[in-house]
Design an enzyme around this catalytic site. Structure first.
Site, PDB file in Angstrom:
ATOM      1  N   SER A   1      -2.867  -1.477  -0.189  1.00  0.00           N
ATOM      2  CA  SER A   1      -2.904  -1.288  -1.632  1.00  0.00           C
ATOM      3  C   SER A   1      -3.714  -2.439  -2.230  1.00  0.00           C
ATOM      4  CB  SER A   1      -1.464  -1.277  -2.167  1.00  0.00           C
ATOM      5  OG  SER A   1      -1.458  -1.170  -3.564  1.00  0.00           O
TER       6      SER A   1
ATOM      7  N   LYS B   1      -5.987   2.143  -0.851  1.00  0.00           N
ATOM      8  CA  LYS B   1      -5.433   2.616  -2.132  1.00  0.00           C
ATOM      9  C   LYS B   1      -5.883   1.656  -3.220  1.00  0.00           C
ATOM     10  CE  LYS B   1      -0.794   2.241  -3.995  1.00  0.00           C
ATOM     11  NZ  LYS B   1       0.627   2.554  -3.755  1.00  0.00           N
TER      12      LYS B   1
ATOM     13  N   LYS C   1      -5.533   0.412  -7.054  1.00  0.00           N
ATOM     14  CA  LYS C   1      -4.745   0.450  -8.275  1.00  0.00           C
ATOM     15  C   LYS C   1      -5.696   0.755  -9.424  1.00  0.00           C
ATOM     16  CE  LYS C   1      -0.548  -0.706  -6.924  1.00  0.00           C
ATOM     17  NZ  LYS C   1       0.602   0.174  -7.172  1.00  0.00           N
TER      18      LYS C   1
ATOM     19  N   ASP D   1      -3.656   4.734  -7.456  1.00  0.00           N
ATOM     20  CA  ASP D   1      -2.284   4.623  -7.972  1.00  0.00           C
ATOM     21  C   ASP D   1      -2.328   4.060  -9.382  1.00  0.00           C
ATOM     22  OD1 ASP D   1       0.408   4.302  -8.420  1.00  0.00           O
ATOM     23  OD2 ASP D   1       0.746   2.872  -6.786  1.00  0.00           O
TER      24      ASP D   1
ATOM     25  N   ASN E   1       0.462   3.878 -11.521  1.00  0.00           N
ATOM     26  CA  ASN E   1       1.735   3.297 -11.988  1.00  0.00           C
ATOM     27  C   ASN E   1       2.021   3.655 -13.449  1.00  0.00           C
ATOM     28  OD1 ASN E   1       0.950   0.836  -9.752  1.00  0.00           O
ATOM     29  ND2 ASN E   1       3.017   1.665  -9.685  1.00  0.00           N
TER      30      ASN E   1
ATOM     31  N   GLU F   1      -1.651   8.862  -7.418  1.00  0.00           N
ATOM     32  CA  GLU F   1      -0.243   8.495  -7.419  1.00  0.00           C
ATOM     33  C   GLU F   1       0.231   8.170  -8.837  1.00  0.00           C
ATOM     34  OE1 GLU F   1       0.403   5.418  -4.539  1.00  0.00           O
ATOM     35  OE2 GLU F   1       2.428   4.964  -5.257  1.00  0.00           O
TER      36      GLU F   1
ATOM     37  N   ASP G   1       5.601   8.716  -7.235  1.00  0.00           N
ATOM     38  CA  ASP G   1       6.246   7.519  -6.698  1.00  0.00           C
ATOM     39  C   ASP G   1       7.470   7.259  -7.593  1.00  0.00           C
ATOM     40  OD1 ASP G   1       7.053   4.877  -6.226  1.00  0.00           O
ATOM     41  OD2 ASP G   1       5.063   4.006  -6.318  1.00  0.00           O
TER      42      ASP G   1
ATOM     43  N   LYS H   1       9.813   5.372  -1.022  1.00  0.00           N
ATOM     44  CA  LYS H   1      10.184   3.950  -0.969  1.00  0.00           C
ATOM     45  C   LYS H   1      11.699   3.888  -0.883  1.00  0.00           C
ATOM     46  CE  LYS H   1       6.441   2.135  -3.829  1.00  0.00           C
ATOM     47  NZ  LYS H   1       6.110   1.682  -5.204  1.00  0.00           N
TER      48      LYS H   1
ATOM     49  N   GLY I   1       5.292   0.802  -0.346  1.00  0.00           N
ATOM     50  CA  GLY I   1       5.658  -0.591  -0.117  1.00  0.00           C
ATOM     51  C   GLY I   1       5.987  -1.269  -1.424  1.00  0.00           C
TER      52      GLY I   1
HETATM   53  O1  OSB Z   1       3.363   1.495  -6.990  1.00  0.00           O
HETATM   54  O2  OSB Z   1       3.154   1.444  -4.908  1.00  0.00           O
HETATM   55  C1  OSB Z   1       3.381   0.857  -5.955  1.00  0.00           C
HETATM   56  C2  OSB Z   1       3.766  -2.874  -5.285  1.00  0.00           C
HETATM   57  C3  OSB Z   1       4.764  -3.196  -6.179  1.00  0.00           C
HETATM   58  C4  OSB Z   1       5.261  -2.212  -7.006  1.00  0.00           C
HETATM   59  C5  OSB Z   1       4.761  -0.910  -6.940  1.00  0.00           C
HETATM   60  C6  OSB Z   1       3.770  -0.582  -6.014  1.00  0.00           C
HETATM   61  C7  OSB Z   1       3.250  -1.596  -5.207  1.00  0.00           C
HETATM   62  C8  OSB Z   1       2.158  -1.400  -4.276  1.00  0.00           C
HETATM   63  C9  OSB Z   1       2.096  -2.347  -3.093  1.00  0.00           C
HETATM   64  O3  OSB Z   1       1.251  -0.606  -4.439  1.00  0.00           O
HETATM   65  C10 OSB Z   1       2.436  -1.693  -1.846  1.00  0.00           C
HETATM   66  C11 OSB Z   1       2.618  -2.648  -0.696  1.00  0.00           C
HETATM   67  O4  OSB Z   1       3.681  -3.275  -0.572  1.00  0.00           O
HETATM   68  O5  OSB Z   1       1.716  -2.710   0.131  1.00  0.00           O
HETATM   69 MG    MG Z   2       2.960   3.496  -6.560  1.00  0.00          MG
END
Ligand code: OSB
Ligand code: MG
Length: 366
Positions: A133, A159, A161, A187, A189, A212, A237, A261, A289
Site C-alpha cells: 500500500s 495499491k 492511496k 484505495d 478511504n 477500494e 473495506d 481485516k 493490513g
Molecule cells: O485502508 O487499507 C487501508 C492502513 C491503515 C488504515 C487503513 C488502511 C491502511 C493501509 C495499509 O492501506 C495497509 C498495510 O498495512 O499494508
Molecule cells: Mg482500505
C-alpha cells in the site's frame, strides 16, 4: 483453559517514512498489544486501532479503556477462544478491541495445543504473495520513485492511496511509467461521494483490479449505485464490519471483491466467516493490513493463506513500515512471505526490543 488476565502493552514504533492516506498522515504507530496469561500458555494479540478515530470510530486509548472496564471482566468464565466472541457480544462495537483479546486467547490456546493459527483457520498454502500500500506523496515523481523501488524489491501488486486531486492523473502516470501488466489498485478511504461517480469512472481506462472504499463507510447503497456507473470492481473495506455486513453488501451488489481485516470485523474467527460467506457467493477476498507489528502481521499472513484469498493482500515485509520490528522481521522472498508454521501465531516479541519500545504497561486480572 483458565484465563488469569491480560497485560496491556503500548509500544511506539516509528515508521520508515510518513504514511499518508485521505484521512491523515502517520509517522509512528502507537500499538496496543495484549498478552493473555492462562493456566497453560501465554498468547499475544494486537489491537489495530489508530491513535485517532479517523479510519474508524475506534482509537487506541478507547480500545484500552473498553478492554479494562468491560471486555476483560466479561471473560471470567471463558475457557476457549471460540467463547470470547459470544461473551463480548452484549457490548456494542469496539471490534478492534474484541478482536485483539480473542486473538491473544486463540494464540494461547493454539500454543498449548501445539497447533498453528494457519492450520486452525484452514490454510492451503505455505507462502502468500505480497502487495504493498503506497501512501499519497507530495509529488508524482516522488510516488513513481517509491513504486519503482517496491517493484524492484519484488512486490507483486501495488495499491495507491487516492483522494480528490490525487487520483486519475496519478494512476495514469504510474501506468505510463510501469506499464499495463503490473497489478494495480486504488484505495480512497471514503474520500468521495456518489456525486463523484463520473469522475471515478475515468479510472476505468487503466485496468485497475479494484477501487477500494470510495464512499462513506455507511453508504453501502451508494456503492451499489456507483457500481452501476463505474466498470472497475468496487471493493469494500471500512463498510464490511462482520460476515452479516458482507452478506448484505454482496446481495446489494455494492461490492464485488472484499478486503478482510480481522481487527475491523472483531477477530480472526469472524474474518474466517467473512471469507466463507464470500467464497460461497463467488466473491474474491484479500487480506487488508493496518500497519501491524510482527504480531499482527504473522496472523494476517496465516489468514491470507486460506483458499478464498485469490488476490494479493496488503501483506508486506516488516521493512515496508519498520526498520526494527518487535518480532523476527518478516522478509520477502520472490515477492512472497512464508506462512508461519509454529504453534499459535508462530512468532513472539523479542523481549529486549519489546521493552525498549514499550511506552506503558498495565496488568488486568479477569
Ligand atoms: O485502508 O487499507 C487501508 C492502513 C491503515 C488504515 C487503513 C488502511 C491502511 C493501509 C495499509 O492501506 C495497509 C498495510 O498495512 O499494508
Ligand atoms: Mg482500505
Amino acid at each position: 483453559m483458565r484465563i488469569e488476565g491480560f497485560e496491556l502493552r503500548r509500544v511506539g514504533m516509528p515508521l520508515v517514512s510518513p504514511f499518508r492516506t485521505s484521512f491523515g498522515t502517520e509517522t509512528e504507530r502507537d500499538i496496543l498489544l495484549v498478552r493473555a496469561v492462562t493456566d497453560t500458555a501465554d498468547g499475544w494479540g494486537e489491537c489495530v486501532a489508530g491513535a485517532d478515530p479517523l479510519y474508524s470510530s475506534e482509537y487506541v486509548d478507547g480500545s484500552a479503556d473498553v478492554m479494562r472496564r468491560f471486555l476483560i471482566p466479561a471473560l471470567e468464565r471463558v475457557g476457549t477462544a471460540a467463547e470470547v466472541g459470544e461473551a463480548l457480544k452484549p457490548f456494542k462495537g469496539h471490534r478492534m478491541a474484541k478482536g485483539a483479546l480473542e486473538m491473544a486467547v486463540l494464540d494461547a490456546e493454539l500454543r498449548a495445543a501445539g497447533r498453528s493459527l494457519a492450520s486452525e483457520l484452514g490454510s492451503t498454502r505455505d507462502t502468500v504473495p505480497c502487495g504493498v500500500s503506497v501512501g499519497i506523496m507530495d509529488s508524482v515523481p516522488e510516488l513513481l520513485d517509491a513504486v519503482g523501488r517496491y517493484l524492484a524489491e519484488g512486490y507483486v501488486r501495488i495499491k495507491l492511496k487516492i483522494e480528490p486531486g490525487w487520483d486519475v492523473d496519478v494512476v495514469r502516470a504510474v501506468r505510463e511509467a510501469f506499464g499495463d501488466d503490473i497489478l494495480l489498485q486504488v484505495d480512497a478511504n471514503t474520500a468521495y461521494t456518489v456525486a463523484d461517480a463520473d469522475h471515478l469512472a475515468r479510472l476505468d481506462e487503466f485496468g485497475l483490479l479494484l477501487i477500494e472504499q470510495p464512499l462513506d463507510e455507511e453508504d453501502v447503497l451508494g456503492h451499489a449505485d456507483l457500481a452501476k456507473v463505474v466498470r472497475t470492481p468496487i471493493c469494500l473495506d471500512e463498510s464490511i464490519t462482520s460476515a452479516d455486513a458482507a452478506v448484505a453488501a454482496i446481495r446489494l451488489a455494492a461490492t464485488s471483491v472484499i478486503n478482510i481485516k480481522p481487527g475491523r470485523v472483531g477477530g480472526y474467527l469472524e474474518a474466517r466467516r467473512v471469507h466463507d460467506v464470500a467464497v460461497a457467493a463467488g466473491v474474491p477476498v484479500w487480506c487488508g493490513g493496518m500497519v501491524e507489528s510482527g504480531i499482527g502481521r504473522a496472523a494476517n499472513i496465516a489468514l491470507a493463506s486460506l483458499p478464498g484469498f485469490t488476490l494479493p493482500g496488503d501483506v508486506s515485509a516488516s521493512a515496508r513500515f519498520y526498520e526494527t520490528d518487535i518480532t523476527e522481521p518478516f522478509v520477502m522472498r520472490d515477492g512472497h512471505l512464508d506462512v508461519p508454521a509454529g504453534p499459535g501465531i508462530g512468532v513472539a516479541p523479542i523481549p529486549d526490543i519489546l521493552d525498549e519500545l514499550t511506552t506503558s504497561r498495565e496488568w488486568i486480572s479477569v
